[in-house]
Design a protein around this motif. Sequence first.
Motif, PDB file in Angstrom:
ATOM      1  N   LYS A 166     -43.093 -55.917 -35.338  1.00 28.25           N
ATOM      2  CA  LYS A 166     -43.821 -56.028 -34.269  1.00 28.25           C
ATOM      3  C   LYS A 166     -43.836 -57.491 -33.691  1.00 28.25           C
ATOM      4  CE  LYS A 166     -47.320 -54.188 -31.977  1.00 28.25           C
ATOM      5  NZ  LYS A 166     -47.188 -53.012 -31.198  1.00 28.25           N
ATOM      6  N   GLU A 167     -43.288 -58.496 -34.159  1.00 27.90           N
ATOM      7  CA  GLU A 167     -43.089 -59.807 -33.784  1.00 27.90           C
ATOM      8  C   GLU A 167     -42.001 -59.753 -32.788  1.00 27.90           C
ATOM      9  OE1 GLU A 167     -42.759 -62.343 -37.058  1.00 27.90           O
ATOM     10  OE2 GLU A 167     -44.959 -62.781 -37.257  1.00 27.90           O
ATOM     11  N   GLN A 168     -40.919 -59.045 -33.181  1.00 30.27           N
ATOM     12  CA  GLN A 168     -39.728 -59.018 -32.459  1.00 30.27           C
ATOM     13  C   GLN A 168     -40.140 -58.224 -31.107  1.00 30.27           C
ATOM     14  OE1 GLN A 168     -36.868 -60.100 -33.242  1.00 30.27           O
ATOM     15  NE2 GLN A 168     -35.909 -59.484 -31.119  1.00 30.27           N
ATOM     16  N   GLU A 169     -41.014 -57.074 -31.019  1.00 30.49           N
ATOM     17  CA  GLU A 169     -41.391 -56.587 -29.989  1.00 30.49           C
ATOM     18  C   GLU A 169     -42.171 -57.501 -29.025  1.00 30.49           C
ATOM     19  OE1 GLU A 169     -44.305 -52.906 -28.675  1.00 30.49           O
ATOM     20  OE2 GLU A 169     -43.673 -53.146 -30.613  1.00 30.49           O
ATOM     21  N   VAL A 170     -43.297 -58.282 -29.580  1.00 28.83           N
ATOM     22  CA  VAL A 170     -43.796 -59.275 -28.888  1.00 28.83           C
ATOM     23  C   VAL A 170     -43.059 -60.139 -28.143  1.00 28.83           C
ATOM     24  CG1 VAL A 170     -45.570 -61.111 -29.261  1.00 28.83           C
ATOM     25  CG2 VAL A 170     -45.952 -58.845 -30.096  1.00 28.83           C
ATOM     26  N   ASN A 171     -41.874 -60.665 -29.173  1.00 26.93           N
ATOM     27  CA  ASN A 171     -41.071 -61.754 -28.523  1.00 26.93           C
ATOM     28  C   ASN A 171     -40.139 -61.311 -27.329  1.00 26.93           C
ATOM     29  OD1 ASN A 171     -42.060 -63.476 -30.100  1.00 26.93           O
ATOM     30  ND2 ASN A 171     -40.480 -63.023 -31.944  1.00 26.93           N
ATOM     31  N   THR A 172     -39.708 -60.031 -27.438  1.00 27.87           N
ATOM     32  CA  THR A 172     -39.121 -59.326 -26.266  1.00 27.87           C
ATOM     33  C   THR A 172     -40.109 -59.250 -25.123  1.00 27.87           C
ATOM     34  OG1 THR A 172     -37.828 -58.287 -28.108  1.00 27.87           O
ATOM     35  CG2 THR A 172     -37.750 -57.089 -25.807  1.00 27.87           C
ATOM     36  N   LEU A 173     -41.137 -58.682 -25.147  1.00 28.76           N
ATOM     37  CA  LEU A 173     -41.845 -58.720 -24.079  1.00 28.76           C
ATOM     38  C   LEU A 173     -42.174 -60.292 -23.240  1.00 28.76           C
ATOM     39  CD1 LEU A 173     -44.492 -56.109 -25.410  1.00 28.76           C
ATOM     40  CD2 LEU A 173     -42.744 -55.786 -23.457  1.00 28.76           C
ATOM     41  N   TYR A 174     -42.386 -61.068 -24.254  1.00 30.16           N
ATOM     42  CA  TYR A 174     -42.766 -62.497 -23.837  1.00 30.16           C
ATOM     43  C   TYR A 174     -41.160 -62.919 -23.095  1.00 30.16           C
ATOM     44  CZ  TYR A 174     -43.045 -67.592 -23.807  1.00 30.16           C
ATOM     45  OH  TYR A 174     -42.896 -68.752 -23.480  1.00 30.16           O
ATOM     46  N   GLU A 175     -40.200 -62.630 -23.297  1.00 30.97           N
ATOM     47  CA  GLU A 175     -38.903 -63.026 -22.857  1.00 30.97           C
ATOM     48  C   GLU A 175     -38.946 -62.199 -21.533  1.00 30.97           C
ATOM     49  OE1 GLU A 175     -35.379 -64.762 -21.668  1.00 30.97           O
ATOM     50  OE2 GLU A 175     -36.726 -65.358 -23.397  1.00 30.97           O
ATOM     51  N   THR A 176     -39.447 -60.924 -21.448  1.00 32.28           N
ATOM     52  CA  THR A 176     -39.352 -60.100 -20.445  1.00 32.28           C
ATOM     53  C   THR A 176     -40.182 -60.506 -19.064  1.00 32.28           C
ATOM     54  OG1 THR A 176     -38.777 -58.080 -21.458  1.00 32.28           O
ATOM     55  CG2 THR A 176     -39.435 -57.720 -19.108  1.00 32.28           C
ATOM     56  N   TYR A 177     -41.411 -61.079 -19.275  1.00 35.62           N
ATOM     57  CA  TYR A 177     -42.241 -61.484 -18.352  1.00 35.62           C
ATOM     58  C   TYR A 177     -41.904 -62.863 -17.955  1.00 35.62           C
ATOM     59  CZ  TYR A 177     -45.790 -64.289 -20.954  1.00 35.62           C
ATOM     60  OH  TYR A 177     -46.406 -65.418 -21.463  1.00 35.62           O
ATOM     61  N   ILE A 178     -41.391 -63.731 -18.859  1.00 36.11           N
ATOM     62  CA  ILE A 178     -40.902 -64.981 -18.679  1.00 36.11           C
ATOM     63  C   ILE A 178     -39.652 -64.992 -17.451  1.00 36.11           C
ATOM     64  CG2 ILE A 178     -39.774 -67.166 -19.292  1.00 36.11           C
ATOM     65  CD1 ILE A 178     -43.097 -67.062 -19.766  1.00 36.11           C
ATOM     66  N   ALA A 179     -38.737 -63.924 -18.015  1.00 39.59           N
ATOM     67  CA  ALA A 179     -37.543 -63.915 -16.930  1.00 39.59           C
ATOM     68  C   ALA A 179     -38.100 -63.340 -15.572  1.00 39.59           C
ATOM     69  CB  ALA A 179     -36.630 -62.831 -17.783  1.00 39.59           C
ATOM     70  N   GLU A 180     -39.185 -62.616 -15.634  1.00 40.32           N
ATOM     71  CA  GLU A 180     -39.685 -61.987 -14.136  1.00 40.32           C
ATOM     72  C   GLU A 180     -40.318 -63.279 -13.452  1.00 40.32           C
ATOM     73  OE1 GLU A 180     -40.583 -59.738 -11.220  1.00 40.32           O
ATOM     74  OE2 GLU A 180     -39.284 -59.082 -13.013  1.00 40.32           O
ATOM     75  N   ALA A 181     -41.071 -64.145 -14.056  1.00 43.00           N
ATOM     76  CA  ALA A 181     -41.323 -65.331 -13.243  1.00 43.00           C
ATOM     77  C   ALA A 181     -40.428 -66.093 -12.982  1.00 43.00           C
ATOM     78  CB  ALA A 181     -42.409 -65.973 -14.469  1.00 43.00           C
ATOM     79  N   ASP A 201     -49.545 -58.425 -19.294  1.00 43.10           N
ATOM     80  CA  ASP A 201     -50.676 -57.588 -19.845  1.00 43.10           C
ATOM     81  C   ASP A 201     -50.058 -56.860 -20.894  1.00 43.10           C
ATOM     82  OD1 ASP A 201     -52.522 -58.786 -18.215  1.00 43.10           O
ATOM     83  OD2 ASP A 201     -52.326 -56.961 -16.761  1.00 43.10           O
ATOM     84  N   LYS A 202     -48.883 -56.388 -20.641  1.00 43.72           N
ATOM     85  CA  LYS A 202     -48.022 -55.501 -21.847  1.00 43.72           C
ATOM     86  C   LYS A 202     -47.806 -56.346 -23.050  1.00 43.72           C
ATOM     87  CE  LYS A 202     -44.561 -52.108 -22.452  1.00 43.72           C
ATOM     88  NZ  LYS A 202     -43.345 -51.454 -22.007  1.00 43.72           N
ATOM     89  N   HIS A 203     -47.484 -57.607 -22.564  1.00 45.55           N
ATOM     90  CA  HIS A 203     -47.329 -58.525 -23.746  1.00 45.55           C
ATOM     91  C   HIS A 203     -48.411 -58.992 -24.476  1.00 45.55           C
ATOM     92  CE1 HIS A 203     -47.167 -62.816 -25.185  1.00 45.55           C
ATOM     93  NE2 HIS A 203     -46.066 -62.441 -25.902  1.00 45.55           N
ATOM     94  N   ASP A 204     -49.366 -59.329 -23.672  1.00 44.75           N
ATOM     95  CA  ASP A 204     -50.936 -59.699 -24.345  1.00 44.75           C
ATOM     96  C   ASP A 204     -51.290 -58.653 -25.256  1.00 44.75           C
ATOM     97  OD1 ASP A 204     -50.537 -61.960 -23.044  1.00 44.75           O
ATOM     98  OD2 ASP A 204     -51.857 -61.536 -21.310  1.00 44.75           O
ATOM     99  N   ALA A 205     -51.170 -57.273 -24.963  1.00 43.46           N
ATOM    100  CA  ALA A 205     -51.583 -56.267 -25.584  1.00 43.46           C
ATOM    101  C   ALA A 205     -50.911 -55.982 -27.105  1.00 43.46           C
ATOM    102  CB  ALA A 205     -51.708 -54.959 -24.877  1.00 43.46           C
ATOM    103  N   ALA A 206     -49.555 -56.242 -26.839  1.00 45.30           N
ATOM    104  CA  ALA A 206     -48.888 -56.222 -28.117  1.00 45.30           C
ATOM    105  C   ALA A 206     -48.985 -57.334 -28.925  1.00 45.30           C
ATOM    106  CB  ALA A 206     -47.183 -56.213 -27.586  1.00 45.30           C
ATOM    107  N   LEU A 207     -49.326 -58.684 -28.373  1.00 45.72           N
ATOM    108  CA  LEU A 207     -49.545 -59.724 -29.194  1.00 45.72           C
ATOM    109  C   LEU A 207     -50.901 -59.510 -29.812  1.00 45.72           C
ATOM    110  CD1 LEU A 207     -49.071 -62.580 -29.823  1.00 45.72           C
ATOM    111  CD2 LEU A 207     -50.239 -63.471 -27.758  1.00 45.72           C
ATOM    112  N   SER A 208     -51.887 -58.978 -29.327  1.00 47.69           N
ATOM    113  CA  SER A 208     -53.349 -58.502 -29.897  1.00 47.69           C
ATOM    114  C   SER A 208     -52.959 -57.385 -30.948  1.00 47.69           C
ATOM    115  CB  SER A 208     -54.074 -57.918 -28.905  1.00 47.69           C
ATOM    116  OG  SER A 208     -55.334 -57.771 -29.462  1.00 47.69           O
ATOM    117  N   GLU A 209     -52.156 -56.545 -30.642  1.00 43.85           N
ATOM    118  CA  GLU A 209     -51.857 -55.668 -31.793  1.00 43.85           C
ATOM    119  C   GLU A 209     -51.183 -56.103 -33.066  1.00 43.85           C
ATOM    120  OE1 GLU A 209     -49.705 -52.727 -29.853  1.00 43.85           O
ATOM    121  OE2 GLU A 209     -51.266 -51.896 -28.989  1.00 43.85           O
ATOM    122  N   LEU A 210     -50.260 -57.239 -32.834  1.00 41.65           N
ATOM    123  CA  LEU A 210     -49.613 -58.049 -33.641  1.00 41.65           C
ATOM    124  C   LEU A 210     -50.761 -58.912 -34.404  1.00 41.65           C
ATOM    125  CD1 LEU A 210     -47.052 -59.143 -35.193  1.00 41.65           C
ATOM    126  CD2 LEU A 210     -47.080 -60.986 -33.288  1.00 41.65           C
TER     127      LEU A 210
END
Length: 366
Positions: A166-181, A201-210
């Motif tokens: 789950k941490e790997q998934e959150v880190n991936t989502l974090y990298e994705t939205y930072i790269a988009e910005a 939002d997708k990253h924040d949801a995953a972070l909450s799940e983590l």
Amino acid sequence: MLKRFFLICSGADLNLLENCANGEQNKYAGIGATVFFTALMATIASAYALFTVFNNIYTAIFFGIIWGLLIFNLDRFIVSTIKKRKSKRKELIQVLPRLLLAMIIAVVISKPLELKIFEKEINQVLLTEKNQMTLDNKTQIAQLFTPEIEKINTDIASLKNEIATKEQEVNTLYETYIAEAEGRKGTKLLGKGPVYKEKRDKHDAALSELSQLKTSNNEKIKTKEEIIRNLTQQQKEAESKTQPIISNFDGLMARVNALNKLPWLPSFFIFLLFLAIETAPIFTKLISSKSEYDYKLENHESIVKTWIQQQIHQREAILQTDVDLNDKVYSDLKTEEDLYNYKQKMARNLMKLQTDSFYKNQQDIL
């Protein structure tokens, strides 16, 4: 005084020995001394063997003395019952069972002393066996607890893997939205547009799940780790409970088995020594020629035997005479007329009384 004591130990007839030569008395005193010191060694050996069993010096001494007296009585019996015969073959036949008994006694006496003589070597063998038994015991106890502990560790690893995934998934989502910005990926437009917001939002949801997963899994991990600690404590307690049994594995049978694992030659020579001591009086009597005491003993036994035979013959003669007299007396009585008439009269009276009694009983029945 000491000489007389050893003569008593030899089992010889003191009345006969008093009139024998001094050399003859010394021979039997030597035999008695051998019997006495053999019994003394048996007492010491038995006391030590029993001390290893009861671990109480007073109990060991008490039963050791009883055992020594028993050996003393057996040896004295063996020596005193060996008599010189006219034939060496007969002497050998009477000695064989006594030799067998002497060998058994020698084994019984020598074995405890061997245990004491080779005590240090035996302790080394026992220490090696105890160490091996301790390792085997820990292995056997571990086999009872290890499968369950390993299963719980597997469950813990699985829970940690869930968090890591789950941490790997959150880190991936974090990298994705930072790269988009930053405009490096996705729309490649610099700034925080609608796509950025969606990915954030997708990253924040995953972070909450983590966060929730960590809280849930960490509680499960703590519970399972507590179970492992309890199982480990139970394993240690089982080892500590069984360890005293292994530590006390130094009883008589264990020491005898340890002695058998040592080189056999020294033990064999000790056994031969006690066998020689135990059989010395027997062989002394066997190989020695017929002496003054033997002749006097044979003469004494012959006198007693003759006197008993005379008594038996005299009693048989008296019995036979009494039987003959009784036969003659009763034979003469058969021909007396007065005795015949008297017995006829008494028989007639007895028959009358029987008839009257029978008649009266019949009346009572009717």
